[in-house]
Motif scaffolding. Structure first.
Motif, short mmCIF file in Angstrom:
data_model
loop_
_atom_site.label_atom_id
_atom_site.label_comp_id
_atom_site.label_asym_id
_atom_site.label_seq_id
_atom_site.Cartn_x
_atom_site.Cartn_y
_atom_site.Cartn_z
N HIS A 1 0.85 -1.22 0.04
CA HIS A 1 -0.06 -0.16 -0.14
C HIS A 1 0.83 1.08 -0.19
CE1 HIS A 1 -3.22 2.77 1.07
NE2 HIS A 1 -4.14 1.80 0.59
N LYS B 1 -5.43 1.87 4.72
CA LYS B 1 -5.50 0.48 3.98
C LYS B 1 -7.11 0.41 3.70
CE LYS B 1 -3.77 -3.44 4.99
NZ LYS B 1 -3.70 -4.66 5.58
N ALA B 2 -7.97 1.14 4.22
CA ALA B 2 -9.66 0.95 3.82
C ALA B 2 -9.67 1.71 2.54
CB ALA B 2 -10.36 1.53 4.80
N TYR B 3 -8.80 2.46 2.11
CA TYR B 3 -8.83 3.26 0.81
C TYR B 3 -7.60 2.84 -0.28
CZ TYR B 3 -11.85 5.90 3.69
OH TYR B 3 -12.71 6.54 4.56
N GLN C 1 -13.77 2.43 -4.85
CA GLN C 1 -13.61 1.05 -4.58
C GLN C 1 -15.06 0.54 -4.91
OE1 GLN C 1 -9.52 0.24 -2.28
NE2 GLN C 1 -11.60 0.66 -1.02
N PHE D 1 -14.28 -6.04 -2.50
CA PHE D 1 -14.99 -4.80 -1.88
C PHE D 1 -16.38 -5.21 -1.36
CE2 PHE D 1 -12.10 -2.49 -4.99
CZ PHE D 1 -10.92 -2.71 -4.03
#
Length: 667
Positions: free
Chosen positions: A396, A407-409, A516, A667
């Protein structure tokens, strides 16, 4: 709400004495009698849930197998959500569809649909998702057989050859808002029943040919049947020789050869079975054969060798070393959950695992049962899995938009000038790459022109050019470890860059600008921030042209490019749209497959569109796919906007590329 879950699948001897040992809600132990388990089958009933608190429930289950006690902690999770408000219905709430009309893409038959409706104007529905699908009472994982549009129309997807006849019940997850209240998600249980009907289509016994020792009987397995099970009855149409004492259970289809028979060595008994249901009758000729032999050898010797060191996450297979015996079938005995990635061929005993499996490093004991009509034997061996020194799963590059947790994006960075782009250096922010392992870094794909992206030996990205006002770009980085070895691992990751600039004084900024989305379920992006528009109520925007797709980890046939390239994945998206509207030709220069204004009143048809209310981008479910599978990649398309409130001015308006859509079914 009442809900039934079928008993578990298992490998090895039949488990029994099932019990629920613990229930937790959001991690806290909770006591309730709303969950009940059948002690013999392991099926679970959920009932009288109206007073249960909302939250994530986890159930721990115990059972006995071969006299041993097993407990599986938190093996089942159930997200208990609020029910949707009163006044929401599906009309009609039952539809019937002929199986043949579904699987035939050329069929001109219009399939029935159902519509989610609200009673009055006090409730609005913001989002529609198919939450659960049950076939004949059993929960199934594949929800792709059905689709729900952004306006709540539920349909059966034509051309789904994997679907089977039966009664399907759909639960919906709806995001609703009652007047003057915040929007919230709720479950609409048993919203729609879809009965897919057909006459008997297929009847298969596995195995369909067996050997039986002279003077003994035989009992077949239950057949696999495809067709409607309404009023289903099995019967024997013919058998050869006609005097063979073979009978059939009319309910299960199990065939039985009586042990008291006069069949001789080398006789062959062939059975033709008739299946009859509510919708028709079909004969299945010679579907089961019994060969009479002089002797069935019992199992004398059976063994596997211990394995060599298989490398973590790589594919492997392991065959039976010694087997002396006839008509042998194989199955696992009490296979540990951590080895669930293993599969066994019931006829050959070959054990396999696919690349990317999650079997832990270490030495594991695997036990297999070999069985025939005379006896059975067990054999155990050591499955040795060695640590893959090259194993990793993610890289990442963070973001500079204050999006957290990062990390969620997607990895994404915004720059506001050409000078900022040339000065931009993006190091790896987080990864599980092993230390002291050589990494081969490559820019696999980039939408910057002229090879403007550079990557060094540490994975740091820099740029030598490529700036275009108001355009976002994607760079797909490939990182490979263990090149040329059995443990070789390659991970591809997109990194996004937004060249943010005003066009005639107006800036359109989505944050995040890398959207996402799961192509199976669809979704909505954030709404953009518009700066510089004199009257935002007159600001209109739509997709227009230059729609590029960049494949990352999708099917190899999902080729990069625009709709004008007939072999590209984007062409298939355009073709699906024009087929859906009944057009015999595909206009690859049209914006319609991604346009709101070309689909007013029918926004469930385009693959995506810019919502006219808040300018968020809506990706419709089940659109970004072809026969090879769902999209796994990035689409960037040009939008145009007008500031005079006139939709006819949008197509010739100012041109921007403010958003990238990243598709992945995870996702």
């Amino acid at each position: 709400m009442n809900f039934n879950l079928d008993g578990p699948t298992y490998i090895g001897n039949t488990p029994s004495d099932f019990a629920i040992t613990r229930i937790t809600v959001n991690g806290e132990v909770y006591s309730t009698d709303c969950f009940a388990i059948d002690s013999d089958k392991g099926s679970i009933t959920i009932a009288n849930t109206s007073d249960l608190p909302v939250g994530l429930y986890s159930l721990s289950i115990s059972c006995y197998s071969s006299g041993k006690y097993y407990e599986f902690k938190d093996i089942l999770t159930i997200n208990m959500m609020k029910s949707v408000p009163d006044g929401i219905t599906v009309e009609p709430n039952k539809i019937e569809v002929e199986y043949g009309d579904i699987i035939d893409e050329e069929s001109t038959e219009i399939l029935p649909t159902a519509q989610v409706k609200t009673d009055g104007n006090h409730i609005s529905i913001r989002k529609y998702i198919i939450a659960n699908v049950r076939k004949d009472g059993a929960l199934i994982e594949n929800k792709d057989f059905f689709a729900i549009s952004a306006t709540g129309e539920i349909s059966v997807v034509k051309g789904q050859t994997g679907i089977q006849p039966g009664k399907y019940v759909l639960d919906l997850k709806l995001t609703t808002a009652v007047v003057d209240e915040e929007a919230e998600e709720g479950i609409f249980a048993n919203a729609l029943e879809i009965d897919i009907t057909s006459k008997p289509l297929s009847l298969v016994y596995t195995p369909n040919s067996v050997r039986t020792e002279v003077g003994t009987g035989n009992v077949s397995v239950s057949p696999e049947f495809i067709g409607s099970v309404d009023d289903l009855v099995y019967s024997i149409k013919s058998k050869s020789p006609s005097t063979a004492p073979i009978s059939i259970d009319p309910t299960t289809g199990v065939l039985t050869l009586d042990a008291n028979n006069s069949l001789a060595i080398d006789d062959k008994c062939e059975v033709t079975v008739t299946a009859t249901n509510k919708f028709g009758t079909a004969d299945f000729e010679n579907v089961y054969t019994i060969n009479i032999v002089a002797f069935i050898h019992p199992i004398d010797n059976f063994s596997y060798n211990n394995t060599e060191d298989f490398i973590q996450a790589t594919a492997f297979e392991h065959s039976v070393a010694v087997i002396d015996g006839d008509e042998v079938s194989y199955s696992f005995v009490n296979l540990p959950e951590e080895l669930s990635a293993l599969t066994i061929d019931s006829h050959s005993g070959k054990i396999t695992a696919t690349k990317g499996n999650s079997i832990p490093v270490g030495s594991h004991t695997v036990t297999v049962l070999a069985k025939n009509s005379k006896n059975e034997k067990q054999a155990s061996f050591k499955l040795n899995v060695a640590k893959n020194p090259y194993y990793f799963t993610y890289i990442h590059w963070g973001n500079n938009l204050n999006l957290a947790p990062a990390k969620a994006y997607a990895s994404q960075h915004r720059v506001n000038s050409k000078a900022e782009l040339l000065a931009l250096s993006i190091p790896v922010a987080e990864t599980d790459l092993p230390n002291d392992v050589k990494v081969i870094w490559e820019v696999a794909t980039e939408s910057f022109s002229g090879g403007s992206t550079q990557i060094d030996e540490h994975g740091t990205l820099t740029f030598t050019g490529g700036w275009i006002d108001a355009k976002c770009f994607v760079v797909v980085v490939s990182a490979t470890t263990g090149k040329g070895t059995a443990g070789e691992i390659t991970v591809k990751t997109p990194v996004f860059v937004d060249c943010s600039a005003a066009i005639k004084g107006i800036t359109v900024s989505y944050t995040p600008f890398a959207f996402q989305v799961n192509p199976r379920t669809g979704g909505n992006s954030v709404a953009p921030v518009i700066t510089g528009a004199a009257d935002q109520s007159q600001f209109l925007m739509d997709y227009r042209r230059t729609f590029n797709f960049y494949n990352i980890n999708g099917p190899a046939s999902h080729l990069d490019g625009q709709p004008t390239v007939k072999t590209s994945f984007m062409y298939s998206i355009w073709a699906a749209y024009f087929n859906a509207i009944g057009s015999s030709s595909v206009n690859t220069g049209a914006r319609a497959p991604l346009s709101y204004y070309d689909n007013i009143g029918k926004t469930s048809i385009p693959a995506a569109f810019v919502n006219n209310t808040d300018l968020s981008v809506v990706v419709n479910p089940d659109k970004w796919k072809d026969d090879a599978g769902f999209a796994n990649g990035v689409m960037i398309g040009q939008m145009t906007y007008a500031t005079n409130g006139n939709p006819s001015s949008i197509g010739g308006g100012e041109k921007i590329f403010p958003l990238a859509i990243w598709f992945d079914t995870k996702f």
